[in-house]
Design an enzyme around this catalytic site. Sequence first.
Site, PDB file in Angstrom:
ATOM      1  N   ASP A 390       0.856  -1.180   0.000  1.00  0.00           N
ATOM      2  CA  ASP A 390       0.000   0.000   0.000  1.00  0.00           C
ATOM      3  C   ASP A 390       0.899   1.239   0.000  1.00  0.00           C
ATOM      4  O   ASP A 390       2.109   1.140   0.258  1.00  0.00           O
ATOM      5  CB  ASP A 390      -0.896  -0.034   1.243  1.00  0.00           C
ATOM      6  CG  ASP A 390      -1.828   1.163   1.321  1.00  0.00           C
ATOM      7  OD1 ASP A 390      -2.321   1.582   0.273  1.00  0.00           O
ATOM      8  OD2 ASP A 390      -2.031   1.665   2.432  1.00  0.00           O
ATOM      9  N   GLY A 668      -5.120   3.221  -3.527  1.00  0.00           N
ATOM     10  CA  GLY A 668      -6.389   3.820  -3.915  1.00  0.00           C
ATOM     11  C   GLY A 668      -6.254   5.265  -4.332  1.00  0.00           C
ATOM     12  O   GLY A 668      -7.241   5.895  -4.710  1.00  0.00           O
TER      13      GLY A 668
END
Length: 1328
Positions: A390, A668
């Site tokens: 991430d 994201g």
Amino acid sequence: MFRNRPPPEEERRVKANDREYNEKFQYASNCITTSKYNIITFLPVNLFEQFQEVANTYFLFLLILQLIPQISSLSWFTTIVPLALVLSITAIKDATDDFFRHKSDNQVNNRQSQVLIRGSIQKEKWMNVRVGDIIKLENNQFVAADLLLLSSSEPHGLCYIETAELDGETNMKVRQSVSVTCELGDTNNLATFNGEVVCEPPNNKLDRFCGTLYWKDKKYSLTNQNMLLRGCVLRNTEFCYGLVIFAGPDTKLMQNSGRTKFKRTSIDRLMNTLVLWIFCFLVCMGVILAVGNAVWEREVGSLFQSYLPWDPPVDSFIFSAFLSFWSYVIILNTVVPISLYVSVEVIRLGHSYFINWDRQMFCSQCNSAAEARTTTLNEELGQVEYIFSDKTGTLTQNIMTFNKCSINGQTYGEVTDPLGPQPKKLDFTPFNSLADPNFCFYDDTLLESVKVGDCCTHEFFRLLSLCHTVMSEEKSEGELVYKAQSPDEGALVTAARNFGFVFRSRTPGTISTTEMGRPVTYALLAILDFNNIRKRMSVIVRNPEGRIRLYCKGADTMLLERLHPSNQDLMNITSDHLNEYAADGLRTLALAYRDLTEEQWEAWSERQRIAERATDCREERVAALYEEIEQDMMLLGATAIEDKLQEGVPETIAVLSLANIKVWVLTGDKQETAVNIGYSCKMLTDDMAEVFIISGNTVQCVRQELRAARQRMVELSQNREEGKDVFAEACFLTPDLRETHREVTEAEKDEQPPNSPVSPTPPLNLLDNISGEFGLVINGHSLAHALEADMENEFVSCACACKAVICCRVTPLQKAQVVELIKKHKRAVTLAVGDGANDISMIKSAHIGVGISGQEGNQAVLASDYSFSQFRFLQRLLLVHGRWSYLRMCRFLCYFFYKNFAFTMVHFWFGFFCGFSAQTVYDQYFITLYNIVYTSLPVLAMGIFDQDVPDDRSLEYPKLYEPGQLNLLFNKKEFFICIAQGIYTSVVLFFVPYAVLSDATQSSGEPLADYQTFAVTTATALVMVVSVQIALDTGYWTIINHVFIWGSLGLYFSIMLALHSQTLFRIFPNQFHFVGSAQSTLLQPVVWLTIALATAICIVPVLTFRFLKLDLRPQLSDTVRHTQLVRLKKRKLAGRCAGGHWRGASTMSEGRLGARSGSRRSGYAFAHQEGFGELITSGKNMRLSSLVLGSFGSKHSSSWIDTLRRKKHPQTPTCTSGDCSPAPSSISASVPALSNSSSMMGGSQDTPIEEESDTTTVPSVTASFSAETNGAPGASQGPAQPQHSTAPSSATERSQSDPPTGWTLSLGAVQEALFGWRNSAPCSNSAS
């Protein structure tokens, strides 16, 4: 749990305040369960999982056989006790892990929520919330379920949420209720609300919701902007009310969370296969011995029937052979003893404690240590090939700082002397009482420019204080709290605040500031909002004097082309500054302004109002007006924001790449933000051959882009290889050889047919052999198409050929799908690391899940296998603990199979000499104690403490990690080698004593050829041989190793003498028959000579093989250990007077190596969102109270290290200048040459250990220590290019101390190379 699941939903119908209506649909409750077991299911489910281990099933089968007295020659307790112990230990461990999952579930399920029940607000646990309930949320509370926002304390039904648990973003997001429900703020009105929602069924799409609200005979469309999802946190909103649409497992958060999977390592899976093979081998041996029994009973045994008849059940030689087969299966089952699995669990537990105790993985800031949350995956940490990370909170710190700026052609913020003393942080308090004390800036020339009243500097900071969408909250006089939608804006407005231009407050039509201590209020005429196409924002304000001015800031690529022509000179200077800032990894932004006359403003404003009211093409018309007025602007300067990475992220990624580990970032965030971080952490560099952007919106577009990228990679790779060949020919061929080469080439061309076809397009598998550096960036919508079944192969082949891959705007489920895709197609060990709930699915899907205990909660940590607080600790987890765990487990398994085959196969040979009667060679107590007492502790010590090189050398030479990735240390080949050595040892241990003792006599003349003498001799020789063997296999000696190895040997003699003593015979006369046999046997000199002879025959070939292997085909670890011995020797010879001068010059300090042209990246435009301008001017959000500043950052580091090992050929490539890898070790047959991080032993055999400093030159064909001395680990660019090592490097130490001349092995070197013995000084870094 046993309830029948309802059929899949096609649509969901929810009626507010009507539980009876909603319950008929059997919607899931809000109770969540992430645990695997409960009290009822634990025992059967856990036993089922454990008996999936082939070995456990195998031992259960043996236990059943041992309960049959006709075939059992060993007691049943020898199997059931260790089997029960293994099952119990594993069950306790699994129960403990699941207990913590239950604890976490209970903590979440028992949270309190306020539910509207029968017209009043009542407190209920989360688990008791039902679909259709109306819930009241208060500020800073977690959203309990997926809610339809009905009303809030803010005007127009607005509320603000933080979605870090869902997508990792810490920026505020705005949600708004449907206009018809926004006035239902009173509980009485909400209690009478009976609207019905018809919407899509539960799904995992976080950014989409489609539904319709039916109320009062009208219908209202619902979108994702009306929804509050579980996992969000309500911020800056006093309260709000929401209708539960999805609860518990149906929420989008839980739909994106993968199931808890039972993870096994590749070694576990291999062991299952090997156990099956061993069982087949055991059956074959049983068949051979059973056939032998049948033949013997028929031909020889029949002669003894008169006085030695068969036992009653046996009536023929066929049935005797049948029983003999099962008896031998029991006797020979020790080829895979149950103690193997007990030992494996103990070793893994020890490795886990070493990770927990590692002080170098302890973060003092967070006061948290690394934690191994599982004990079953430690060795797989040494085999990782792909890391999926991430971004926000994992690579970054969520901290943004104003670092540098360029104003009117003058740059500020540069540190003049990076090697000199660091300048002091500026104190703004005397100058500005409203300054933020946490703001850091070091260049006092900028502050002086503000103080003297430079008009350009003042206008620069005035723009920063006015052109933004930040909201301000003044809790007390002078105590300002800024609430920024993007972290970039917060940093810029804070910078303006400290330099005297303080943003105080705003209304829909005004902006209030304090400029150099003087309050000023500007009329806010218009906000030209940001969007992803414009990549800029502007405000139009009127100052107190009535002058109208447009202020604009945005991406420099968009803003510079809209400047007035008179700015050309200033634009050139500012562009140079922007290039410098981008080269430092900073996020850049350009600033400009334009003066407007009253007439211009009025005319434009009127047209803008008309465009706003247009019913068709509204957005296009407004954009055209924005474009029209944002022209002919005057350039003010540029800003540079440091988007801080976590400490050591670029260095960690560089070192991991040297270990042939590929790092993929799955985030994201927006594409531009992720790319910026990619450059900051040196995943992407301008030195890359090309970075491909995949952004197609259709399957066909994505397929075309992937194929174009693949074709481009092949072309660039071929050009690169051709260039290398030309360079090599030019450098190394003499004129005569060059002419000969040309003639041969022309002759080959002449032999080809005249119309030979052109070579076809390179096949898809050619991507596995490309050379060059490529990057790939793919968006979430493109990734959705790339993950389709018919696109998987093209995406995987293209992505895996790249050095860096960044996937942007991906959902949590897409993260898991990417991981599963690599697991499926590459069959490589994967590791996923993240810190938020949006990473849980990815963490569970990967072979190994790592949780970062950061600012996004502990959900990722609770779902992970390992956890720590900093990404940089991943380097030590893999390269030190992972590599050591893999090495130890492989050595343990090799030795364990060897010693048990050596022990068991003696029974097989003995069967040919005992009439195949299933008689054992050793007595029953030796068989029982062999694996439990005599040989268990030494191998445990080796499996827990052993290491080939210290931890600092493991980090210094990342190439040491590669054997684990290629599974070289324990595989089927190594297994068969161990088995062959064990069988050879068993042959020696049986036939040497048999041959010697058959004709030997005692000193009294009595023969020694009796059963007990042979058993004691063979057993003693066996214990001696395996003890010496483990001493050879041990590479790192501790006091525990010495105690366990030599103590076990002493314990064997003590127990053996005790078992043959008269004391035990008097107490248990029926159990201990052979009184004094051991004592009398060990008093015979011929017995000791036999034991010594057998030991020598077993060990001498091993010593010979290892010496030749070390001399002819050394491994990189051998070279590293030899280098360490050389260093230690020279330190001793140098003495105190040398004082370490041989270390050489210090390595180059980190710094900017040069401007990176063409890579300017605007951080502001990419972190911002569209829509806040309209909210501000409408006045809907004027009651906003506080926003949290979320940020991410970058840290400048040394340039990317280009040393990824390419698996191009199965054999070692030929060395060429500047790209020469030393001769590989024994793994070279299957591994390409290792990097220049260290020269190989084969190339250093001419280096005398005693020699201090010699500069004799050797031919380039003979690899020397120059590869190690001329650069950092992995350097491959030749001596002309400066090397920057991110791992702890001793390159300069070796440059003057390891000359390539001759190598004379000293006794210490032989001991080190063969036995792994080393002095305590260089071995201070223990496993812990």
